[in-house]
Design a protein around this motif. Structure first.
Motif, short mmCIF file in Angstrom:
data_model
loop_
_atom_site.label_atom_id
_atom_site.label_comp_id
_atom_site.label_asym_id
_atom_site.label_seq_id
_atom_site.Cartn_x
_atom_site.Cartn_y
_atom_site.Cartn_z
N SER A 52 -44.09 18.25 -46.80
CA SER A 52 -44.00 17.80 -45.41
C SER A 52 -44.57 16.39 -45.21
O SER A 52 -44.54 15.87 -44.10
N CYS A 53 -45.08 15.80 -46.28
CA CYS A 53 -45.70 14.48 -46.17
C CYS A 53 -44.90 13.44 -46.95
O CYS A 53 -44.53 13.67 -48.09
N GLY A 54 -44.71 12.30 -46.33
CA GLY A 54 -44.02 11.19 -46.98
C GLY A 54 -44.97 10.14 -47.50
O GLY A 54 -44.53 9.12 -48.03
N ALA A 55 -46.28 10.36 -47.33
CA ALA A 55 -47.25 9.36 -47.77
C ALA A 55 -48.49 10.03 -48.36
O ALA A 55 -48.96 11.03 -47.83
N VAL A 57 -62.68 9.05 -56.40
CA VAL A 57 -61.24 9.02 -56.20
C VAL A 57 -60.96 9.91 -55.00
O VAL A 57 -61.41 11.05 -54.94
N MET A 58 -60.24 9.36 -54.04
CA MET A 58 -59.89 10.16 -52.86
C MET A 58 -58.43 9.92 -52.51
O MET A 58 -57.88 8.86 -52.79
N ALA A 59 -57.84 10.96 -51.91
CA ALA A 59 -56.45 10.86 -51.46
C ALA A 59 -56.29 11.66 -50.17
O ALA A 59 -56.96 12.67 -49.96
N ILE A 60 -55.41 11.16 -49.33
CA ILE A 60 -55.09 11.80 -48.06
C ILE A 60 -53.58 11.79 -47.89
O ILE A 60 -52.95 10.75 -48.08
N SER A 61 -53.02 12.95 -47.55
CA SER A 61 -51.57 13.01 -47.31
C SER A 61 -51.31 13.09 -45.81
O SER A 61 -52.09 13.66 -45.05
N SER A 62 -50.20 12.48 -45.44
CA SER A 62 -49.77 12.47 -44.04
C SER A 62 -48.25 12.26 -44.01
O SER A 62 -47.68 11.76 -44.98
N PRO A 63 -47.60 12.63 -42.91
CA PRO A 63 -46.15 12.45 -42.84
C PRO A 63 -45.72 10.99 -42.98
O PRO A 63 -44.69 10.70 -43.57
N HIS A 64 -46.53 10.07 -42.45
CA HIS A 64 -46.20 8.65 -42.48
C HIS A 64 -47.42 7.86 -42.98
O HIS A 64 -48.56 8.30 -42.82
N ARG A 65 -47.20 6.69 -43.53
CA ARG A 65 -48.27 5.93 -44.19
C ARG A 65 -49.36 5.43 -43.25
O ARG A 65 -50.52 5.37 -43.65
N ASP A 92 -51.11 6.49 -40.55
CA ASP A 92 -52.27 7.35 -40.31
C ASP A 92 -53.07 7.59 -41.59
O ASP A 92 -54.30 7.56 -41.59
N GLY A 93 -52.37 7.80 -42.69
CA GLY A 93 -53.06 8.04 -43.95
C GLY A 93 -53.86 6.84 -44.42
O GLY A 93 -54.99 6.98 -44.91
#
Length: 164
Positions: A29-32, A100-108, A110-111
């Motif tokens: 569900s996430c593009g970013a 190292v950290m990562a965050i997923s979101s539908p669009h870049r 907000d992430g």
């Protein structure tokens, strides 16, 4: 299709895998996926060369502070889906990843904002400390100016307390 948000923090004395962190936030569900990698840099401090960092943490408090940070991120950017942070403890030599950290979101958008906020607030609120180790065998605990419990400029004459 909606999925339950995931929040993962892991403290490790071992090498960090960027791919493992990215995989933990992947979502159809996430593009970013926004990623931050903090590495130990070679630095010069008062004529001494940094050869590595030594990290310590108040481990029993890390999870609760991380959960508060994730709540804050979700309040600011409700579209954030998953958050993952892996942080080293112990010895981290120059060139290796400390965090190292990562965050997923539908669009870049907000992430990207959320990942910047995440690293700043992680340093400010999560009880993880670093000590610089120099080529002279001296070491120095580093005061993080972002941290709420750091001494102010009137309380310390330098950024660190030297240890021999």
């Amino acid at each position: 299709m909606s999925e339950d948000p995931r929040e993962v923090i892991r403290l490790s004395r071992d090498w960090l895998s960027v791919q493992e962190v990215v995989d933990s936030v992947s979502s159809s569900s996430c593009g970013a996926i926004s990623v931050f990698i903090g590495t130990t840099r070679e630095d010069q401090v008062d004529g001494r060369k940094v050869v590595g960092l030594e990290y310590e943490a108040y481990e029993s408090m890390v999870q609760s502070e991380f959960s508060k940070l994730c709540d804050d991120i979700r309040a600011r950017w409700p579209s954030v889906t998953h958050v993952c942070v892996h942080h080293r403890l112990g010895w981290v030599k120059v060139g290796e990843a400390s965090v190292v950290m990562a965050i997923s979101s539908p669009h870049r958008h907000d992430g990207q904002l959320a990942i910047q906020h995440c690293i700043s607030q992680l340093k400010a609120t999560v009880p993880i400390w670093k000590k610089e180790v120099y080529d002279t065998q001296e070491a120095s605990w580093k005061v993080n100016s972002e941290c709420s419990w750091s001494p102010g400029p009137d309380e310390t004459s330098s950024e660190s307390q030297n240890l021999k």
